[in-house]
Design a protein around this motif. Structure first.
Motif, mmCIF file in Angstrom:
data_model
loop_
_atom_site.group_PDB
_atom_site.id
_atom_site.type_symbol
_atom_site.label_atom_id
_atom_site.label_comp_id
_atom_site.label_asym_id
_atom_site.label_seq_id
_atom_site.Cartn_x
_atom_site.Cartn_y
_atom_site.Cartn_z
ATOM 1 N N SER A 1 10.419 4.914 -6.915
ATOM 2 C CA SER A 1 11.154 3.773 -7.696
ATOM 3 C C SER A 1 10.512 2.423 -7.308
ATOM 4 O O SER A 1 10.846 1.614 -8.048
ATOM 5 C CB SER A 1 12.545 3.981 -7.578
ATOM 6 N N ALA A 2 9.486 2.522 -6.797
ATOM 7 C CA ALA A 2 8.633 1.080 -6.361
ATOM 8 C C ALA A 2 7.365 1.486 -6.419
ATOM 9 O O ALA A 2 6.537 2.363 -6.141
ATOM 10 C CB ALA A 2 8.767 0.962 -4.882
ATOM 11 N N SER A 3 6.756 0.330 -6.982
ATOM 12 C CA SER A 3 5.054 0.456 -7.312
ATOM 13 C C SER A 3 4.462 0.434 -5.792
ATOM 14 O O SER A 3 5.022 -0.267 -4.781
ATOM 15 C CB SER A 3 4.745 -0.804 -8.265
ATOM 16 N N VAL B 1 -3.319 -0.156 -8.574
ATOM 17 C CA VAL B 1 -1.610 -0.130 -8.316
ATOM 18 C C VAL B 1 -1.099 0.813 -9.043
ATOM 19 O O VAL B 1 -1.366 1.125 -10.334
ATOM 20 C CB VAL B 1 -1.057 -1.420 -8.815
ATOM 21 N N LEU B 2 -0.252 1.745 -8.546
ATOM 22 C CA LEU B 2 0.342 2.870 -9.116
ATOM 23 C C LEU B 2 1.970 2.241 -9.554
ATOM 24 O O LEU B 2 2.742 2.293 -8.660
ATOM 25 C CB LEU B 2 0.514 4.345 -8.234
ATOM 26 N N ARG B 3 2.164 2.255 -10.698
ATOM 27 C CA ARG B 3 3.518 1.708 -11.165
ATOM 28 C C ARG B 3 4.605 2.623 -10.876
ATOM 29 O O ARG B 3 4.331 3.827 -10.666
ATOM 30 C CB ARG B 3 3.423 1.237 -12.597
ATOM 31 N N ALA B 4 5.552 2.150 -10.416
ATOM 32 C CA ALA B 4 6.867 3.032 -10.232
ATOM 33 C C ALA B 4 7.160 3.980 -11.475
ATOM 34 O O ALA B 4 6.747 3.855 -12.417
ATOM 35 C CB ALA B 4 8.221 2.076 -10.156
ATOM 36 N N HIS B 5 7.795 5.297 -11.105
ATOM 37 C CA HIS B 5 8.023 6.318 -12.225
ATOM 38 C C HIS B 5 6.918 6.556 -13.039
ATOM 39 O O HIS B 5 6.982 6.783 -14.316
ATOM 40 C CB HIS B 5 9.183 5.490 -13.041
ATOM 41 N N HIS C 1 0.956 -1.158 0.158
ATOM 42 C CA HIS C 1 -0.073 -0.130 0.031
ATOM 43 C C HIS C 1 0.928 1.328 0.068
ATOM 44 O O HIS C 1 1.916 1.364 0.619
ATOM 45 C CB HIS C 1 -0.878 -0.244 1.067
ATOM 46 N N CYS C 2 0.400 2.094 -0.774
ATOM 47 C CA CYS C 2 1.253 3.685 -0.641
ATOM 48 C C CYS C 2 1.116 4.139 0.677
ATOM 49 O O CYS C 2 0.174 3.902 1.299
ATOM 50 C CB CYS C 2 0.467 4.640 -1.517
#
Length: 178
Positions: A65-67, A106-110, A33-34
């Protein structure tokens, strides 16, 4: 050789399928989780309105840098400005087709994105005594565990919200706009 390539593709698809739900969004079990320390930002992407409601489309972006994942409907409070003084009542949840309240995105990295819609009733549809309008310059969003985000909102410079009755609503976090 073609059999090796086909086998590799099938194994790749099988491993991908293990972390992706039927909607194409990675499973919450596979992505943390964010949190407030995640590199998440939020920004107003656009607004629209009709005779009764105005809505503000807000995008969360992962700059880390991390999802990580967001889920549900964030707590949303109209505020006076950068002082974040509350105006009116906390927004109520508004069900939206395709964005279940208990869904996870999910919010992918970058650069991965998720979206939420914040709604404000057109206070001119109510009498001043019903509504008792007050000016809000922004909304403070608090997705579960991910910190808080101040988003300036404006209809011609500011947005009036009712202080006597609920006049704002929030949708669930979604992977796309509707």
């Amino acid at each position: 050789m073609p059999c090796l390539v086909l086998t590799a593709l099938l194994l790749s698809a099988a491993s991908l399928n293990a972390s992706v739900t039927a909607t194409g969004v990675a499973s919450a079990a596979t992505v943390p989780h964010c949190t407030a320390s995640s590199h998440i930002s939020a920004k107003l992407k656009g607004m629209n309105g009709a005779a009764t409601w105005f809505y503000f489309l807000i995008a969360f972006t992962n700059g880390g840098s991390a999802s990580c994942s967001l889920s549900g409907a964030p707590r949303a409070q109209a505020v006076e400005g950068t002082s974040k003084t509350p105006v009116g009542l906390v927004a109520k949840y508004a069900s939206l087709s395709g964005a279940p309240r208990r869904g996870t995105v999910v919010l992918r990295a970058h650069g991965g994105k998720a979206y939420v819609e914040y709604y404000v009733i057109n206070e001119t549809d109510l009498t001043s005594s019903q509504c008792k309008p007050a000016t809000a310059h922004g909304v403070l969003l608090r997705p579960a565990g991910a910190g808080s985000f101040y988003i300036p909102i404006s209809r011609l410079g500011a947005t009036d919200v009712c202080t006597k009755l609920a006049s704002t609503a929030i949708g669930a976090i979604a992977s796309k706009t509707y």
